[in-house]
Design a protein around this motif. Sequence first.
Motif, PDB file in Angstrom:
ATOM      1  N   GLY A 174      -9.869   4.952   8.466  1.00 28.35           N
ATOM      2  CA  GLY A 174      -9.376   6.307   8.177  1.00 28.35           C
ATOM      3  C   GLY A 174      -9.925   7.328   9.148  1.00 28.35           C
ATOM      4  O   GLY A 174     -10.136   8.484   8.789  1.00 28.35           O
ATOM      5  N   SER A 175     -10.142   6.890  10.404  1.00 34.61           N
ATOM      6  CA  SER A 175     -10.906   7.766  11.305  1.00 34.61           C
ATOM      7  C   SER A 175     -10.173   9.060  11.687  1.00 34.61           C
ATOM      8  O   SER A 175     -10.801   9.984  12.188  1.00 34.61           O
ATOM      9  N   TRP A 231      -1.120  10.475  -0.792  1.00 32.12           N
ATOM     10  CA  TRP A 231      -1.373   9.822   0.500  1.00 32.12           C
ATOM     11  C   TRP A 231      -2.590  10.478   1.127  1.00 32.12           C
ATOM     12  O   TRP A 231      -2.513  11.609   1.600  1.00 32.12           O
ATOM     13  N   ALA A 283      -4.314   8.959   3.637  1.00 35.94           N
ATOM     14  CA  ALA A 283      -4.356   8.507   5.032  1.00 35.94           C
ATOM     15  C   ALA A 283      -5.698   7.894   5.400  1.00 35.94           C
ATOM     16  O   ALA A 283      -6.045   7.793   6.572  1.00 35.94           O
ATOM     17  N   SER A 284      -6.478   7.508   4.401  1.00 37.49           N
ATOM     18  CA  SER A 284      -7.616   6.592   4.574  1.00 37.49           C
ATOM     19  C   SER A 284      -7.337   5.465   3.590  1.00 37.49           C
ATOM     20  O   SER A 284      -7.347   5.688   2.367  1.00 37.49           O
ATOM     21  N   MET A 285      -7.087   4.269   4.115  1.00 36.24           N
ATOM     22  CA  MET A 285      -6.719   3.167   3.223  1.00 36.24           C
ATOM     23  C   MET A 285      -7.781   2.956   2.140  1.00 36.24           C
ATOM     24  O   MET A 285      -7.463   2.667   0.986  1.00 36.24           O
ATOM     25  N   TYR A 294       2.034   0.414   3.496  1.00 34.10           N
ATOM     26  CA  TYR A 294       2.238   0.741   4.904  1.00 34.10           C
ATOM     27  C   TYR A 294       3.110  -0.380   5.446  1.00 34.10           C
ATOM     28  O   TYR A 294       2.631  -1.351   6.010  1.00 34.10           O
ATOM     29  N   ARG A 348       1.527  -1.706  10.673  1.00 36.13           N
ATOM     30  CA  ARG A 348       0.576  -0.781  11.304  1.00 36.13           C
ATOM     31  C   ARG A 348      -0.869  -1.214  11.050  1.00 36.13           C
ATOM     32  O   ARG A 348      -1.742  -1.054  11.895  1.00 36.13           O
ATOM     33  N   GLU A 390      -8.163  -5.236   7.587  1.00 33.21           N
ATOM     34  CA  GLU A 390      -7.757  -4.329   6.511  1.00 33.21           C
ATOM     35  C   GLU A 390      -6.984  -5.072   5.419  1.00 33.21           C
ATOM     36  O   GLU A 390      -7.376  -5.054   4.248  1.00 33.21           O
TER      37      GLU A 390
HETATM   38  O1  F6P Z   1      -6.340   2.262  10.333  1.00 37.33           O
HETATM   39  C1  F6P Z   1      -5.713   2.689   9.559  1.00 37.33           C
HETATM   40  C2  F6P Z   1      -5.538   3.975   8.786  1.00 37.33           C
HETATM   41  O2  F6P Z   1      -6.420   4.995   9.137  1.00 37.33           O
HETATM   42  C3  F6P Z   1      -5.592   3.664   7.308  1.00 37.33           C
HETATM   43  O3  F6P Z   1      -6.868   3.841   6.768  1.00 37.33           O
HETATM   44  C4  F6P Z   1      -4.572   4.610   6.740  1.00 37.33           C
HETATM   45  O4  F6P Z   1      -3.962   4.112   5.578  1.00 37.33           O
HETATM   46  C5  F6P Z   1      -3.577   4.753   7.861  1.00 37.33           C
HETATM   47  O5  F6P Z   1      -4.218   4.398   9.069  1.00 37.33           O
HETATM   48  C6  F6P Z   1      -3.070   6.153   7.989  1.00 37.33           C
HETATM   49  O6  F6P Z   1      -1.987   6.153   8.800  1.00 37.33           O
HETATM   50  P1  F6P Z   1      -1.119   7.491   9.114  1.00 37.33           P
HETATM   51  O7  F6P Z   1      -1.958   8.219  10.114  1.00 37.33           O
HETATM   52  O8  F6P Z   1       0.150   6.971   9.659  1.00 37.33           O
HETATM   53  O9  F6P Z   1      -0.964   8.242   7.852  1.00 37.33           O
END
Ligand code: F6P
Length: 330
Positions: free
Chosen positions: A116-117, A241, A243-245, A261, A271, A277
Motif C-alpha cells: 500500500g505504499s 476502497w 488502496a492498501s490491500m 483487484y 495487478r 500478496e
Molecule cells: O501493491 C499493491 C497495492 O498497493 C495494494 O495494497 C492495493 O490494494 C492496490 O495496490 C491499490 O491499487 P490502486 O492504486 O490501483 O488503487
Amino acid sequence: MRPTTLTKFLITRQRDGKIDADLRLLIETCARACKAISIQVNKGKLIGAGDVLGTQNVQNEAQKRLDVLSNEILIEANEWGGSLAAVASEEMEAPVPIPLPHPRGQYLLLIDPLDGSSNIDINISVGSIFSVLRCPEGVSEPDEKAFLQPGREQVAAGFALYGPSTLLLITVGDGTHGFMLDPYVGSFVQTQSDIRIPEDTSEFAINASNMRRWEPPIKRYIDECLAGQDGVRGRDFNMRWVASMVADVYRVLSRGGIFMYPRDAKNTEGRLRLMYEANPMAMIVEQAGGAATDGNQRILDVQPKRLHQRIGVVLGSKNEVERVTSYHAA
Ligand code: F6P
C-alpha cells in the motif's frame, strides 16, 4: 486472566506439534521486524518515509524510502536466525539464499515489505505481508524454481497492519488469529481468535476507475451491486476502497465483504502479485472461512510460473466470491 502473547500462542502450537521450533522462530522474527517497521511508519515525514529515492524495483515502480527501509529491516532480522534457506522479496529481482556464515534452515520466506505504499505520504494505513514455504528436499542453493510452489503448500502466512494500532494477523493452518501490538510493553497480544468471515455481505471493495477495462463477469457483478434494492440483488450495497490491500483485507476479516483487484484490459494478468500478496492473503482468508479466486481458479491452486507473477484477485465472504466465480463460468 493474563493475555496471550504471540510468543505464548506460538509455543502452545509448537507443543501441540502444529509447528516446529524453526517455524516458531521465523514467525517471531517477522513479528519483531514488523514492530521495527511500525516505528518507522510512525515517524513518517520526520524520516522522509515517502521520499522517492530515484530507484525502481523489479516491477518498475518508484521506490520510496520506507519501501527500502522495510525490506532491509525484514531481511536483516531474518538472515541470521537459522530457520531460513532463502528469502524472496517484492522489492528484489531474485531470491537471496541465506549468506554464509549464517546457518541455513528448511524454510523459504516471501515478503511484501511495505504494502500500500501509495498511502505512505498521506498518513493512511500500510502494512507488511509474508508467506512461508518449505524448501524442496535436496535443494541446497534455492533459486527462483524452489519458490515456484502453489499457495496451498504455504505452512504459514501473515500480515502486519500499521494503522491507528499495529496489528498482526497470522495463520499456521489452524485458523486465522489476530494480535495487537501493546507499544508500552513491546509485545503482540492476542485480540482475535479463530476469526470467521461472514459468508454473506453487502460491502464490496474495488478500484472503480478501472471499470471500463473490466471483464464482463466483473462488470455484471458490480452493476448488480450498484443497482441495489431495485436490481436483481434486492438490497443496497456499500463500497469501500483504502488502496492498501492489508487494510481492505483486514476489514473483510473483521466484518465481511468482497475485495477485488481483477485482471482487466490493461493489467491482463492482474495487478497484485501472486506470491507476495494473493497467496498469503488467500490462505489467511480461507483459514477464516472465506474464499479466494482469480475468477476461474482457486488462488491457492495456481501453479506459479514466475516469482513476480501477477494475478487477478477476488476474495472474502464465501457466497459473494462464489457468485463472481459462477459469473465467470456462465
Ligand atoms: O501493491 C499493491 C497495492 O498497493 C495494494 O495494497 C492495493 O490494494 C492496490 O495496490 C491499490 O491499487 P490502486 O492504486 O490501483 O488503487
